[in-house]
Design a protein around this motif. Sequence first.
Motif, PDB file in Angstrom:
ATOM      1  N   GLU A  51     -41.981  13.342 -25.336  1.00  0.00           N
ATOM      2  CA  GLU A  51     -40.019  12.709 -25.542  1.00  0.00           C
ATOM      3  C   GLU A  51     -40.265  11.246 -26.837  1.00  0.00           C
ATOM      4  N   VAL A  52     -39.527  11.792 -27.275  1.00  0.00           N
ATOM      5  CA  VAL A  52     -39.316  10.047 -28.115  1.00  0.00           C
ATOM      6  C   VAL A  52     -38.876   9.205 -27.807  1.00  0.00           C
ATOM      7  N   ARG A  53     -39.862   7.630 -27.550  1.00  0.00           N
ATOM      8  CA  ARG A  53     -39.210   6.786 -27.369  1.00  0.00           C
ATOM      9  C   ARG A  53     -39.313   5.929 -28.104  1.00  0.00           C
ATOM     10  N   LEU A  54     -38.396   4.528 -28.063  1.00  0.00           N
ATOM     11  CA  LEU A  54     -37.818   3.273 -28.820  1.00  0.00           C
ATOM     12  C   LEU A  54     -37.855   2.532 -27.757  1.00  0.00           C
ATOM     13  N   VAL A  55     -38.983   1.532 -27.404  1.00  0.00           N
ATOM     14  CA  VAL A  55     -38.689   0.326 -26.465  1.00  0.00           C
ATOM     15  C   VAL A  55     -38.889  -0.949 -27.396  1.00  0.00           C
ATOM     16  N   GLN A  56     -37.554  -1.636 -27.225  1.00  0.00           N
ATOM     17  CA  GLN A  56     -37.581  -2.971 -27.974  1.00  0.00           C
ATOM     18  C   GLN A  56     -37.885  -4.053 -27.758  1.00  0.00           C
ATOM     19  N   SER A  57     -38.291  -5.252 -27.764  1.00  0.00           N
ATOM     20  CA  SER A  57     -38.699  -6.967 -27.361  1.00  0.00           C
ATOM     21  C   SER A  57     -38.458  -7.565 -28.668  1.00  0.00           C
ATOM     22  N   GLY A  58     -38.111  -8.647 -28.132  1.00  0.00           N
ATOM     23  CA  GLY A  58     -38.159  -9.401 -29.034  1.00  0.00           C
ATOM     24  C   GLY A  58     -36.097 -10.402 -28.817  1.00  0.00           C
ATOM     25  N   GLY A  59     -35.453 -11.493 -29.328  1.00  0.00           N
ATOM     26  CA  GLY A  59     -34.235 -11.537 -28.927  1.00  0.00           C
ATOM     27  C   GLY A  59     -34.256 -12.342 -27.906  1.00  0.00           C
ATOM     28  N   GLY A  60     -32.990 -12.763 -27.619  1.00  0.00           N
ATOM     29  CA  GLY A  60     -33.364 -14.374 -26.974  1.00  0.00           C
ATOM     30  C   GLY A  60     -32.283 -15.165 -27.451  1.00  0.00           C
ATOM     31  N   VAL A  61     -31.854 -16.072 -27.314  1.00  0.00           N
ATOM     32  CA  VAL A  61     -31.228 -17.352 -27.861  1.00  0.00           C
ATOM     33  C   VAL A  61     -31.603 -18.039 -29.265  1.00  0.00           C
ATOM     34  N   VAL A  62     -30.894 -18.217 -29.940  1.00  0.00           N
ATOM     35  CA  VAL A  62     -31.406 -18.786 -30.709  1.00  0.00           C
ATOM     36  C   VAL A  62     -30.503 -19.611 -31.813  1.00  0.00           C
ATOM     37  N   ARG A  63     -30.336 -21.148 -32.213  1.00  0.00           N
ATOM     38  CA  ARG A  63     -29.896 -21.740 -32.916  1.00  0.00           C
ATOM     39  C   ARG A  63     -29.714 -21.247 -34.782  1.00  0.00           C
ATOM     40  N   PRO A  64     -27.989 -21.763 -34.724  1.00  0.00           N
ATOM     41  CA  PRO A  64     -28.014 -21.536 -36.039  1.00  0.00           C
ATOM     42  C   PRO A  64     -28.964 -21.812 -36.873  1.00  0.00           C
ATOM     43  N   GLY A  65     -28.650 -21.063 -38.101  1.00  0.00           N
ATOM     44  CA  GLY A  65     -30.348 -21.041 -39.158  1.00  0.00           C
ATOM     45  C   GLY A  65     -31.198 -21.308 -38.809  1.00  0.00           C
ATOM     46  N   GLY A  66     -31.564 -20.829 -37.129  1.00  0.00           N
ATOM     47  CA  GLY A  66     -33.360 -20.917 -37.000  1.00  0.00           C
ATOM     48  C   GLY A  66     -33.897 -19.375 -37.143  1.00  0.00           C
ATOM     49  N   SER A  67     -35.130 -18.548 -36.927  1.00  0.00           N
ATOM     50  CA  SER A  67     -35.302 -17.389 -36.817  1.00  0.00           C
ATOM     51  C   SER A  67     -35.707 -16.957 -35.596  1.00  0.00           C
ATOM     52  N   VAL A  98     -29.567 -17.916 -39.291  1.00  0.00           N
ATOM     53  CA  VAL A  98     -29.093 -16.699 -38.134  1.00  0.00           C
ATOM     54  C   VAL A  98     -27.651 -18.203 -38.553  1.00  0.00           C
ATOM     55  N   ARG A  99     -26.769 -17.221 -38.287  1.00  0.00           N
ATOM     56  CA  ARG A  99     -24.852 -17.316 -37.772  1.00  0.00           C
ATOM     57  C   ARG A  99     -24.614 -17.129 -36.765  1.00  0.00           C
ATOM     58  N   VAL A 100     -23.781 -17.939 -35.860  1.00  0.00           N
ATOM     59  CA  VAL A 100     -23.091 -18.135 -35.199  1.00  0.00           C
ATOM     60  C   VAL A 100     -22.836 -15.954 -35.217  1.00  0.00           C
ATOM     61  N   GLU A 101     -22.058 -15.252 -36.479  1.00  0.00           N
ATOM     62  CA  GLU A 101     -21.738 -14.556 -36.275  1.00  0.00           C
ATOM     63  C   GLU A 101     -22.834 -13.156 -36.534  1.00  0.00           C
TER      64      GLU A 101
END
Lengths: 119, 107
Positions: A1-17, A86-89
């Motif tokens: 079975e193909v599985r793609l499990v993601q991680s990361g993400g969250g809240v970041v400020r504009p201009g951040g990484s 990063v930008r708000v959009e």
Amino acid sequence: EVRLVQSGGGVVRPGGSLRLSCAASGFTFDEYGMSWVRQVPGKGLEWVSSSNWNGGTTGYADSVKGRFTISRDNAKNSLYLQLNSVRVEDTAVYFCARGAWELYFFDNWGQGTLVTVSS
Amino acid sequence: EVVLTQSPGTLSLSPGERATLSCRASQSVSSYYLAWYQHKPGQAPRLLIYGASSRAAGIPDRFSGSGSGTDFTLTINRLEPEDLAVYYCQLYGPAFTFGPGTKVDIK
């Protein structure tokens, strides 16, 4: 079975990484191109970036070109998306997906991870 | 750059009915590069059709795709309540482009 499990993400400020990860299993990872697609809340799907099987060929949507970087580690069966300036959009749910220029479509998807850009 | 438009924006039908979803390209494209996805809220998108008319693995034969040139159609026969979703067409040429989607509501 193909599985793609993601991680990361969250809240970041504009201009951040931020870095998103996608761990693949159930298939021979280095035989496939991989991609990232996002969905802004309440909006449709938007292609973000793709990588061929070895990372030697990459492509980006104009909206993220020069700010985001796709990469992969075939030894770890993993795909990454580095988000810089990063930008708000850029607030969206980001999906990794199997497929790029050898398929021209995306046949398996990760569960998605929310990136919120906010001060 | 090729632009995709989808119609209608929303389709409201009863179980058992047939749904006909349209995807139009701003210029003639190869059907080889046209795919359809189903996207339910809170879930990952699901590939339904690729190459305009080939069903992806595990997709019921209630779903069918057709078309060529600039006009493509996704048909869902015998609608079921679980078909409630947004349906997107997607094209490669030369970037990957999604249409705006058609929302299918089940009455």
